[in-house]
Design a protein around this motif. Sequence first.
Motif, PDB file in Angstrom:
ATOM      1  N   SER A   1     -11.341  47.164   3.578  1.00  0.00           N
ATOM      2  CA  SER A   1     -10.568  46.168   4.331  1.00  0.00           C
ATOM      3  C   SER A   1      -9.187  46.002   3.699  1.00  0.00           C
ATOM      4  O   SER A   1      -9.047  46.019   2.477  1.00  0.00           O
ATOM      5  CB  SER A   1     -11.281  44.814   4.337  1.00  0.00           C
ATOM      6  N   ASP A   2      -8.178  45.841   4.529  1.00  0.00           N
ATOM      7  CA  ASP A   2      -6.807  45.725   4.043  1.00  0.00           C
ATOM      8  C   ASP A   2      -6.569  44.389   3.346  1.00  0.00           C
ATOM      9  O   ASP A   2      -7.231  43.384   3.635  1.00  0.00           O
ATOM     10  CB  ASP A   2      -5.826  45.877   5.207  1.00  0.00           C
ATOM     11  N   ARG A   3      -5.621  44.392   2.408  1.00  0.00           N
ATOM     12  CA  ARG A   3      -5.233  43.148   1.732  1.00  0.00           C
ATOM     13  C   ARG A   3      -4.820  42.101   2.779  1.00  0.00           C
ATOM     14  O   ARG A   3      -4.111  42.404   3.733  1.00  0.00           O
ATOM     15  CB  ARG A   3      -4.082  43.415   0.770  1.00  0.00           C
ATOM     16  N   GLY A   4      -5.293  40.892   2.604  1.00  0.00           N
ATOM     17  CA  GLY A   4      -4.978  39.815   3.526  1.00  0.00           C
ATOM     18  C   GLY A   4      -5.924  39.718   4.711  1.00  0.00           C
ATOM     19  O   GLY A   4      -5.772  38.828   5.553  1.00  0.00           O
ATOM     20  N   PHE A   5      -6.907  40.606   4.771  1.00  0.00           N
ATOM     21  CA  PHE A   5      -7.828  40.639   5.911  1.00  0.00           C
ATOM     22  C   PHE A   5      -8.680  39.372   5.953  1.00  0.00           C
ATOM     23  O   PHE A   5      -9.306  38.988   4.960  1.00  0.00           O
ATOM     24  CB  PHE A   5      -8.727  41.869   5.806  1.00  0.00           C
ATOM     25  N   VAL A   6      -8.696  38.720   7.101  1.00  0.00           N
ATOM     26  CA  VAL A   6      -9.467  37.487   7.288  1.00  0.00           C
ATOM     27  C   VAL A   6     -10.839  37.836   7.847  1.00  0.00           C
ATOM     28  O   VAL A   6     -10.965  38.521   8.863  1.00  0.00           O
ATOM     29  CB  VAL A   6      -8.735  36.521   8.238  1.00  0.00           C
ATOM     30  N   SER A   7     -11.872  37.383   7.159  1.00  0.00           N
ATOM     31  CA  SER A   7     -13.242  37.633   7.597  1.00  0.00           C
ATOM     32  C   SER A   7     -14.103  36.431   7.236  1.00  0.00           C
ATOM     33  O   SER A   7     -13.614  35.438   6.686  1.00  0.00           O
ATOM     34  CB  SER A   7     -13.799  38.900   6.927  1.00  0.00           C
ATOM     35  N   LYS A   8     -15.400  36.514   7.494  1.00  0.00           N
ATOM     36  CA  LYS A   8     -16.293  35.408   7.185  1.00  0.00           C
ATOM     37  C   LYS A   8     -16.406  35.177   5.679  1.00  0.00           C
ATOM     38  O   LYS A   8     -16.674  34.052   5.240  1.00  0.00           O
ATOM     39  CB  LYS A   8     -17.677  35.668   7.780  1.00  0.00           C
ATOM     40  N   SER A   9     -16.216  36.236   4.894  1.00  0.00           N
ATOM     41  CA  SER A   9     -16.284  36.083   3.438  1.00  0.00           C
ATOM     42  C   SER A   9     -14.896  35.990   2.812  1.00  0.00           C
ATOM     43  O   SER A   9     -14.772  35.884   1.591  1.00  0.00           O
ATOM     44  CB  SER A   9     -17.069  37.249   2.817  1.00  0.00           C
ATOM     45  N   SER A  10     -13.853  36.051   3.643  1.00  0.00           N
ATOM     46  CA  SER A  10     -12.474  35.868   3.146  1.00  0.00           C
ATOM     47  C   SER A  10     -11.692  35.078   4.190  1.00  0.00           C
ATOM     48  O   SER A  10     -10.773  35.596   4.828  1.00  0.00           O
ATOM     49  CB  SER A  10     -11.811  37.222   2.884  1.00  0.00           C
ATOM     50  N   PRO A  11     -12.057  33.820   4.393  1.00  0.00           N
ATOM     51  CA  PRO A  11     -11.440  33.021   5.473  1.00  0.00           C
ATOM     52  C   PRO A  11      -9.941  32.807   5.305  1.00  0.00           C
ATOM     53  O   PRO A  11      -9.247  32.520   6.277  1.00  0.00           O
ATOM     54  CB  PRO A  11     -12.209  31.697   5.400  1.00  0.00           C
ATOM     55  N   TYR A  12      -9.434  32.966   4.088  1.00  0.00           N
ATOM     56  CA  TYR A  12      -7.997  32.805   3.852  1.00  0.00           C
ATOM     57  C   TYR A  12      -7.324  34.142   3.545  1.00  0.00           C
ATOM     58  O   TYR A  12      -6.179  34.173   3.095  1.00  0.00           O
ATOM     59  CB  TYR A  12      -7.774  31.826   2.693  1.00  0.00           C
ATOM     60  N   GLY A  13      -8.052  35.225   3.803  1.00  0.00           N
ATOM     61  CA  GLY A  13      -7.514  36.558   3.566  1.00  0.00           C
ATOM     62  C   GLY A  13      -7.934  37.109   2.214  1.00  0.00           C
ATOM     63  O   GLY A  13      -8.073  36.365   1.249  1.00  0.00           O
ATOM     64  N   THR A  14      -8.156  38.413   2.148  1.00  0.00           N
ATOM     65  CA  THR A  14      -8.540  39.037   0.882  1.00  0.00           C
ATOM     66  C   THR A  14      -7.335  39.095  -0.056  1.00  0.00           C
ATOM     67  O   THR A  14      -6.187  39.150   0.384  1.00  0.00           O
ATOM     68  CB  THR A  14      -9.057  40.470   1.094  1.00  0.00           C
ATOM     69  N   VAL A  15      -7.623  39.102  -1.340  1.00  0.00           N
ATOM     70  CA  VAL A  15      -6.560  39.189  -2.346  1.00  0.00           C
ATOM     71  C   VAL A  15      -6.738  40.462  -3.176  1.00  0.00           C
ATOM     72  O   VAL A  15      -6.438  40.490  -4.362  1.00  0.00           O
ATOM     73  CB  VAL A  15      -6.550  37.943  -3.261  1.00  0.00           C
ATOM     74  N   GLU A  16      -7.242  41.506  -2.550  1.00  0.00           N
ATOM     75  CA  GLU A  16      -7.468  42.760  -3.245  1.00  0.00           C
ATOM     76  C   GLU A  16      -7.050  43.932  -2.357  1.00  0.00           C
ATOM     77  O   GLU A  16      -7.039  43.820  -1.132  1.00  0.00           O
ATOM     78  CB  GLU A  16      -8.932  42.901  -3.651  1.00  0.00           C
ATOM     79  N   ASP A  17      -6.700  45.022  -2.998  1.00  0.00           N
ATOM     80  CA  ASP A  17      -6.317  46.217  -2.264  1.00  0.00           C
ATOM     81  C   ASP A  17      -7.546  47.063  -1.960  1.00  0.00           C
ATOM     82  O   ASP A  17      -8.516  47.068  -2.730  1.00  0.00           O
ATOM     83  CB  ASP A  17      -5.308  47.043  -3.077  1.00  0.00           C
ATOM     84  N   PRO A  18      -7.530  47.811  -0.866  1.00  0.00           N
ATOM     85  CA  PRO A  18      -8.712  48.577  -0.455  1.00  0.00           C
ATOM     86  C   PRO A  18      -8.827  49.915  -1.160  1.00  0.00           C
ATOM     87  O   PRO A  18      -7.857  50.448  -1.708  1.00  0.00           O
ATOM     88  CB  PRO A  18      -8.478  48.776   1.042  1.00  0.00           C
ATOM     89  N   PHE A  19     -10.030  50.451  -1.131  1.00  0.00           N
ATOM     90  CA  PHE A  19     -10.253  51.844  -1.496  1.00  0.00           C
ATOM     91  C   PHE A  19      -9.709  52.742  -0.386  1.00  0.00           C
ATOM     92  O   PHE A  19      -9.798  52.404   0.798  1.00  0.00           O
ATOM     93  CB  PHE A  19     -11.750  52.142  -1.628  1.00  0.00           C
ATOM     94  N   HIS A  20      -9.179  53.892  -0.764  1.00  0.00           N
ATOM     95  CA  HIS A  20      -8.915  54.970   0.171  1.00  0.00           C
ATOM     96  C   HIS A  20      -9.953  56.050  -0.129  1.00  0.00           C
ATOM     97  O   HIS A  20      -9.931  56.625  -1.230  1.00  0.00           O
ATOM     98  CB  HIS A  20      -7.500  55.521   0.002  1.00  0.00           C
TER      99      HIS A  20
END
Length: 342
Positions: free
Chosen positions: A142-161
């Motif tokens: 998932s991209d940084r800042g992605f809003v989901s049920k486990s990241s309601p305010y957006g993720t704060v991590e970079d994704p794997f490629h």
Amino acid sequence: MDTITNPIVHDTRSYKSDQYVRWCPGCGDHAVLTCLHKAMVILQIEPHNLAAISGIGCSSRLPYYMNTYGFHTIHGRGAAVATGVKVAKPELSVWLTTGDGDSLAIGGNHFIHTIRRNVDINILLLNNKIYGLTKGQYSPTSDRGFVSKSSPYGTVEDPFHPIELALGARGTFFARCIDIDLKNTTDAFVQAEQHKGTSVVEVLQNCVIFNDNIHKEIVDKAYRDDRTILLKQGEKMIFGANMDKGLVRDGFNLKVVTIGQDGYTIEDVLVHDATTQDNILHLKLGLMAPENGFPVAIGVIRNVEGLCYDQEVKKMIDDVQVKTKVRTLNDFLMSGEVWEVK
């Protein structure tokens, strides 16, 4: 009179089970299953010489829909089971179906070490950038800042490629395809099976329920031609709606140019070579993205030779069996240092 026996010609019915396919309507898993059936028809592998393995996730239901041997295993451990199957029965064509959560989170260790060992299996990595089966949590891709049920305010991590992990583990085969592009997806599956070693095929897949249109920026017909490039072995790396754009070297980097402008001609455009040992070039191709001004690379990006773990294990066993004097269980128990207790 001699009897002439014709080889059995399989169609897709040979590889389909009698199970009702339980995926959401519109899910990219349907397309992957269809392409796998079509690939098997092209390859004409006997169903009893196939094994479909999976971990846990929506995509991991796939073995139920294959008229082959199969294991629906546990979360993240599909690669370990697939390795065991291939080492025990090297003659089998082994296919691991997994998701970005299943293989890159809890299963990340098994994923990279399977690739490092170069076990001769095919890994279909379905990447929809979400945990679908558990109802919409963000995943390792998932991209940084992605809003989901486990990241309601957006993720704060970079994704794997995935290609970074695969090539970092010295992977010998990596391809990428889009779920709705049935022709090129089927072709990628065929080439994956023909490769000897671990084949990783990343399928950019849509989850219509929890992450709909996640790949829209590259799959939408309005701009797909300008935002993707289909790599073909031995052919110029050109793309675009008018096929007038190409990739050239710019020092140690890649650059997008318009053919016929700024002094660039078709001769300047790079020719794709998936077989070169230059994994840095393959990595640069695999990491291209529209946000960086590049098209996303589709097709077989890397396809090089390497020693296969399962074949090396078989050679070792055969060699030891020739040299050892141990032939029975009693021989084994009485071998080495033994002593008698009175």
